[in-house]
Design an enzyme around this catalytic site. Sequence first.
Site, PDB file in Angstrom:
ATOM      1  NE  ARG A   4       6.789  -0.643   9.891  1.00 26.53           N
ATOM      2  CZ  ARG A   4       5.657  -0.563   9.208  1.00 26.53           C
ATOM      3  NH1 ARG A   4       5.627   0.082   8.066  1.00 26.53           N
ATOM      4  NH2 ARG A   4       4.578  -1.146   9.658  1.00 26.53           N
ATOM      5  CE  LYS A  40      -2.317  -0.679   3.789  1.00 32.87           C
ATOM      6  NZ  LYS A  40      -1.779  -1.976   4.243  1.00 32.87           N
ATOM      7  NE  ARG A  68      -3.958  -1.007  10.579  1.00 31.97           N
ATOM      8  CZ  ARG A  68      -2.984  -0.579   9.778  1.00 31.97           C
ATOM      9  NH1 ARG A  68      -3.112   0.529   9.104  1.00 31.97           N
ATOM     10  NH2 ARG A  68      -1.897  -1.288   9.658  1.00 31.97           N
ATOM     11  NE  ARG A  77       7.900  -3.019   6.043  1.00 33.60           N
ATOM     12  CZ  ARG A  77       6.601  -2.733   6.036  1.00 33.60           C
ATOM     13  NH1 ARG A  77       6.058  -2.188   4.965  1.00 33.60           N
ATOM     14  NH2 ARG A  77       5.844  -2.993   7.059  1.00 33.60           N
ATOM     15  NE  ARG A  86       2.475  -4.753  11.071  1.00 31.81           N
ATOM     16  CZ  ARG A  86       3.569  -4.810  10.302  1.00 31.81           C
ATOM     17  NH1 ARG A  86       4.655  -5.435  10.723  1.00 31.81           N
ATOM     18  NH2 ARG A  86       3.560  -4.258   9.118  1.00 31.81           N
TER      19      ARG A  86
END
Length: 186
Positions: free
Chosen positions: A133, A13, A88, A127, A144
Amino acid sequence: MRIVLLGPPGSGKGTQAALLKERLQVPHISTGDLLRAAVKAGTPLGLKAKAAMDAGELVSDELVLGLIEERLGQPDIADGYILDGFPRNLVQAEALDELLARLGQPVDKALELTVDEEQIVQRLAKRAAEEGRSDDTEAVVRNRLSVYHQQTAPVTGYYGERGLLVEVNGIGDIETINQRLVDALD
Ligand code: ADP
């Protein structure tokens, strides 16, 4: 053009929103980015949001709605916006509709990037290695995804019922996917 971009964590996204922003010349509004900036700056909101983010849980609706209300109150959304990571859950979707009705800027389209789960886990692991992160560790990624299935997936139905949803295949190279999104806007 007023767009909501939907899809699980790791569906691309953020990457696609950045490209669409250039193409459509409208602001890209990511609640994840706004929250990470607040955490980094150590604002009271950031301090309240950090624990939920680190655990892969949703930050409270109250905090996120306050943040989005402030952002959408700015004049640069007059020609449109791309919302990424928001809404969300169904409470946020309904609150957003109310806010946008008040602003006279209702959503034109909800684009859902579809990617299978195996790809997602691979992308997020990559990632994590590249960007570090703090919520990309395996246990938090799993959480998540579970939060996504339980709370965010119903949001696609919300836009589907209103005739605004278009599903877009999120597998392929970045440019190809971007073109699919642009085509879906016609
Ligand atoms: P991803 O889509 O990869 O999960 P985001 O940057 O959109 O990444 O979100 C990162 C984290 O920020 C989420 O796990 C959640 O804790 C918080 N967050 C972002 N947007 C929202 C939102 N609309 N409501 C509640 N929490 C949010």
